[in-house]
Enzyme design. Structure first.
Site, PDB file in Angstrom:
ATOM      1  N   GLY A  12       0.780  -1.178  -0.455  1.00 37.76           N
ATOM      2  CA  GLY A  12      -0.401   0.005   0.160  1.00 37.76           C
ATOM      3  C   GLY A  12       1.101   1.230  -0.005  1.00 37.76           C
ATOM      4  O   GLY A  12       2.233   1.012   0.376  1.00 37.76           O
ATOM      5  N   ALA A  13       0.073   2.780  -0.194  1.00 41.42           N
ATOM      6  CA  ALA A  13       1.540   3.519  -0.500  1.00 41.42           C
ATOM      7  C   ALA A  13       1.313   3.751   0.895  1.00 41.42           C
ATOM      8  O   ALA A  13       1.030   3.591   2.614  1.00 41.42           O
ATOM      9  CB  ALA A  13      -0.016   4.609  -1.094  1.00 41.42           C
ATOM     10  N   PRO A  14       2.512   4.518   0.931  1.00 39.26           N
ATOM     11  CA  PRO A  14       2.998   5.701   2.323  1.00 39.26           C
ATOM     12  C   PRO A  14       1.685   5.819   3.535  1.00 39.26           C
ATOM     13  O   PRO A  14       0.727   6.790   2.865  1.00 39.26           O
ATOM     14  CB  PRO A  14       3.832   6.474   2.582  1.00 39.26           C
ATOM     15  CG  PRO A  14       4.891   6.276   1.627  1.00 39.26           C
ATOM     16  CD  PRO A  14       3.368   5.215   0.023  1.00 39.26           C
ATOM     17  N   GLY A  15       1.175   5.317   4.347  1.00 32.24           N
ATOM     18  CA  GLY A  15      -0.197   5.587   5.475  1.00 32.24           C
ATOM     19  C   GLY A  15      -1.292   5.448   5.485  1.00 32.24           C
ATOM     20  O   GLY A  15      -1.941   6.094   6.021  1.00 32.24           O
ATOM     21  N   THR A  16      -0.935   4.460   4.493  1.00 38.16           N
ATOM     22  CA  THR A  16      -2.143   3.746   4.691  1.00 38.16           C
ATOM     23  C   THR A  16      -2.764   2.553   5.715  1.00 38.16           C
ATOM     24  O   THR A  16      -3.731   2.613   5.442  1.00 38.16           O
ATOM     25  CB  THR A  16      -2.927   2.768   3.421  1.00 38.16           C
ATOM     26  OG1 THR A  16      -1.216   2.423   2.942  1.00 38.16           O
ATOM     27  CG2 THR A  16      -2.553   4.084   1.670  1.00 38.16           C
ATOM     28  N   LYS A  65      -0.441   0.171   7.120  1.00 32.75           N
ATOM     29  CA  LYS A  65      -0.062  -1.020   7.186  1.00 32.75           C
ATOM     30  C   LYS A  65       0.624  -1.767   8.274  1.00 32.75           C
ATOM     31  O   LYS A  65       0.045  -2.893   9.012  1.00 32.75           O
ATOM     32  CB  LYS A  65       1.463  -1.062   5.854  1.00 32.75           C
ATOM     33  CG  LYS A  65       0.847  -0.756   4.194  1.00 32.75           C
ATOM     34  CD  LYS A  65       1.554  -0.799   3.412  1.00 32.75           C
ATOM     35  CE  LYS A  65       3.459  -0.075   3.505  1.00 32.75           C
ATOM     36  NZ  LYS A  65       2.595   1.619   3.832  1.00 32.75           N
ATOM     37  N   GLU A 118      -7.275  33.662  -9.140  1.00 35.95           N
ATOM     38  CA  GLU A 118      -7.927  33.217  -8.536  1.00 35.95           C
ATOM     39  C   GLU A 118      -9.004  32.849  -9.291  1.00 35.95           C
ATOM     40  O   GLU A 118      -9.808  32.283  -9.287  1.00 35.95           O
ATOM     41  CB  GLU A 118      -7.762  33.579  -6.863  1.00 35.95           C
ATOM     42  CG  GLU A 118      -5.975  33.254  -6.609  1.00 35.95           C
ATOM     43  CD  GLU A 118      -5.780  31.356  -6.859  1.00 35.95           C
ATOM     44  OE1 GLU A 118      -6.781  30.852  -7.337  1.00 35.95           O
ATOM     45  OE2 GLU A 118      -4.540  31.458  -7.410  1.00 35.95           O
ATOM     46  N   HIS A 162      -9.905  31.399 -11.957  1.00 31.73           N
ATOM     47  CA  HIS A 162     -10.136  29.468 -11.423  1.00 31.73           C
ATOM     48  C   HIS A 162     -11.670  29.026 -10.667  1.00 31.73           C
ATOM     49  O   HIS A 162     -12.240  28.753 -11.256  1.00 31.73           O
ATOM     50  CB  HIS A 162      -9.237  29.107 -10.660  1.00 31.73           C
ATOM     51  CG  HIS A 162      -7.627  28.819 -11.296  1.00 31.73           C
ATOM     52  ND1 HIS A 162      -7.766  28.503 -12.492  1.00 31.73           N
ATOM     53  CD2 HIS A 162      -6.384  29.894 -11.000  1.00 31.73           C
ATOM     54  CE1 HIS A 162      -5.953  28.012 -12.127  1.00 31.73           C
ATOM     55  NE2 HIS A 162      -5.419  29.090 -11.721  1.00 31.73           N
ATOM     56  N   ASP A 186       0.277  26.143 -12.757  1.00 35.32           N
ATOM     57  CA  ASP A 186      -0.866  25.311 -13.435  1.00 35.32           C
ATOM     58  C   ASP A 186      -0.744  25.238 -15.311  1.00 35.32           C
ATOM     59  O   ASP A 186      -1.548  23.950 -15.473  1.00 35.32           O
ATOM     60  CB  ASP A 186      -2.064  26.700 -13.685  1.00 35.32           C
ATOM     61  CG  ASP A 186      -2.324  27.472 -12.413  1.00 35.32           C
ATOM     62  OD1 ASP A 186      -2.745  26.240 -11.387  1.00 35.32           O
ATOM     63  OD2 ASP A 186      -2.852  28.580 -12.108  1.00 35.32           O
TER      64      ASP A 186
END
Length: 635
Positions: free
Chosen positions: A217-221, A223, A442, A445, A518
């Site tokens: 899994g990705a970091p912080g998920t 494990k 802004e 956007h 952007d």
């Protein structure tokens, strides 16, 4: 009979011992030469006759005593005096005695205090040899203990010992109740716990307990959190260590530690062995002599492969759990069935999962009644469990800084802005012209996002500088998790990215450097549409991987390998440019049509610096927001 071969540890000890003996001998010579002067017998007799001897001790053919100040100047030549002592001070001396019957009368005539004793050599020997030897042995012991590392028994015996820490059920403090948002992975590991609790339930039909479970899994998920929960639920010994703890400076230490780890596990079976950051240990071995693998690393990996599923399969009741966020670099032999039988993939949580994770982290937090965790879960797409824990903690810290009794929604808003956009920098001073550029940028956007059907709704617009280089930001809030994007939706997102640059062109007839990020994101999105998603009519359904890739073994300086011809590359560049130019034309038409709304929103930003969703809806409806309030009156 084979000749024994010394390893590096033994060689280091032998050379250290020889060096210590040499240094001790040298130290004895230096001490002796510094504190005691050796005189010939004739020089000694001259000193006695001249009255320069102060006291004397006669012992076994040797004489040792003290010379009076300036006595040597009467006996020795000047060239020797320069290298012996500082004139004008007392000097210890030693000389060899000969059979001389006139010595005693001369000593009496010179009134020298003398005596004959049998001196013990034990204390000098102890101080001159044993004490330095003990010092050098202490230094050697400290060095070898440091080499062995803090995790072993200390000294040489810890070098080949595993550094695994053993945890029992009550020591982790984590159960499956503390794991939320990853229900499928949790259910998979709950079955592993059942294997350990009731193995006969599965063996009665001839089944075998899995030998290994790989958590990807990705970091912080979550494990490591899952591994802690398994340890807390299983009620069996849990051995935990990192993949980087196997390899040390000595050859063969990693393999020895793997063997020791499995010996410990077999002695405590049934048990679980958890190896965090498995890629540090299980990286794929080099394919040949040109590979970049390290011999010590490969020996350690080979030993792990043999222990998990080799000729000796006596490690029954031992389940190996590994965690990594880089499964693509693991050795294929490590991933095959029989070693890591099960692969548990952990994705980032969806909106429902994020809501459950927030519930876990706010258990001990005092929340205000108006806090809407469903809204925060919807506004945090892509957040992993660690990110959400950080969000709750930042909100709690912000409330504490403000002196509040409970954490309210404003604290969560500030925490989310800080995590997504960076730290607010109100002390950064911009000149009025720069502020106008940022405000219209802004506002562009935000308006394009509001006038595109599939774009995410705008939650907040701000021109307060945040983070590194961000002079303002537009925060969008998705209403649901998306796993597929249509071509029309990608084009709408492309328009939103170009809204700021086109607003600058439309209002000022000039452009600034504020749109760099952007433009980079818009270019990447357009290129992916052309090269990966087959969304170009000119190039058809063919796809090309445009990501850079080293040609041969990833060596530094190797040229990039192309997946297409020069002509196709030119066509790709032309299609990317066409998509960007068409998007620019659409955005310009939209902003020109709604120019009054653009002006109103920009002026509101210049006045208030931050515009939330409520004020933005007033602007879109043509309602003027009164100065200093969030209320609106008809324009």
């Amino acid at each position: 009979m084979p000749t024994p071969v010394l390893d590096k540890k033994q060689t280091f000890s032998i050379w250290y011992l020889l060096g210590a003996l040499f240094l001790i001998s040298l130290l004895q010579d230096v001490i002796s030469a510094r504190h005691t002067l050796t005189l010939t017998y004739s020089e000694f007799k001259q000193a006695v006759v001249a009255g320069g001897v102060q006291d004397l001790v006669l012992a076994e053919g040797m004489a040792e005593g003290t010379l009076k100040p300036d006595a040597l100047e009467k006996v020795l030549p000047p060239d020797r005096l320069e290298h012996l002592r500082t004139p004008g001070s007392e000097q210890r001396f030693v000389t060899v005695l000969v059979d001389d019957p006139t010595l005693v009368p001369q000593l009496d005539a010179a009134k020298v205090h003398y005596g004959s004793v049998r001196r013990s050599t034990f204390l000098p020997l102890l101080l001159s040899w044993v004490a330095p030897a003990l010092v050098f042995f202490g230094i050697w012991w400290l060095l070898m203990k440091r080499i062995g590392g803090p995790g072993g028994a200390g000294g040489l015996m810890s070098i080949g010992k595993s550094k695994a820490k053993v945890y029992l059920q009550q020591e982790t403090g984590v159960t499956f109740k503390d794991v939320a948002g990853i229900d499928e992975a949790r259910d998979e590991l709950m079955e592993v716990v059942e294997f350990l609790r009731t193995p006969d339930r599965y063996r009665r039909l001839g089944g075998k307990i899995p030998k290994g479970v790989l958590i990807v899994g990705a970091p912080g998920t979550g494990k490591t959190l899952l591994a802690k929960a398994v340890a807390g639920e299983a009620g069996v010994p849990f051995l935990s260590l990192s993949g980087s703890e196997f390899v040390e400076m000595f050859v063969g230490v990693g393999a020895a530690r793997v063997r020791d780890l499995f010996e410990q596990a077999a002695a405590k079976a049934p048990c679980i062995v958890f190896i965090d950051e498995l890629d540090a240990l299980g990286r794929a071995r080099s394919p040949g002599l040109m590979g970049g693998g390290h011999q010590e690393h490969e020996q350690t990996l080979n030993q792990l492969l043999v222990e998990m599923d080799g000729f000796d399969t006596s490690h029954r009741g031992v389940i190996i759990m590994g965690a990594t966020n880089r499964p693509e670099i693991l050795d294929p032999a490590l991933l095959r069935p029989g070693r890591f039988d099960r692969h548990v993939a952990i994705d980032k949580p969806d909106m429902k999962g994020r809501r459950q994770i927030l519930d876990v982290h706010v258990k001990n937090v005092k929340l205000a009644p108006a806090v809407d965790l469903d809204s925060m879960a919807a506004r945090t797409p892509g957040f992993a469990g660690a990110d959400l824990a950080n969000l709750v903690n930042e909100a709690t810290l912000h409330a504490a800084r403000q002196g509040k009794e409970a954490v309210d929604m404003q604290d969560f808003e500030q925490a989310l802005d800080r995590i997504v956009a960076g730290l607010e920098k109100r002390n950064r001073v911009m000149n009025p012209e720069e502020r106008r550029f940022v405000a219209y940028h802004e506002a562009g956007h935000a308006l394009v996002a509001e006038y595109r059907a599939s774009a995410d709704r705008v939650a907040k617009v701000s021109i307060i500088p945040r983070g590194i280089g961000a002079l303002g930001y537009t925060q969008q809030s998705p209403t649901e998790d998306r796993y597929l994007l249509r071509r029309s939706e990608l084009l709408d997102r492309l328009d939103v990215l170009l809204g700021g640059r086109v607003a600058e062109e439309l209002v000022f007839n000039d452009i600034s450097t504020g749109a760099a990020n952007d433009l980079q994101r818009a270019t990447d999105m357009a290129r992916h549409m052309v090269t990966q998603y087959g969304m170009s009519e000119a190039l058809g359904l063919a796809t090309w991987d445009a990501s850079p890739r080293a040609a041969f073994l990833g060596l530094p300086g190797a040229p990039e390998q192309r997946d297409c011809s020069e002509r196709t590359a030119e066509a790709i560049d032309a299609e990317v440019r066409r998509l960007l130019e068409e998007s620019r034309a659409r955005v310009r038409a939209t902003l020109a049509e709604h120019r009054p709304r653009l002006e109103a929103l920009a002026q509101l930003l210049l006045e208030k610096e931050t515009v939330d969703r409520g004020m933005l809806e007033f602007v879109l409806a043509g309602v003027k927001v009164e100065k200093g309030t969030a209320a609106g009156v008809e324009a």
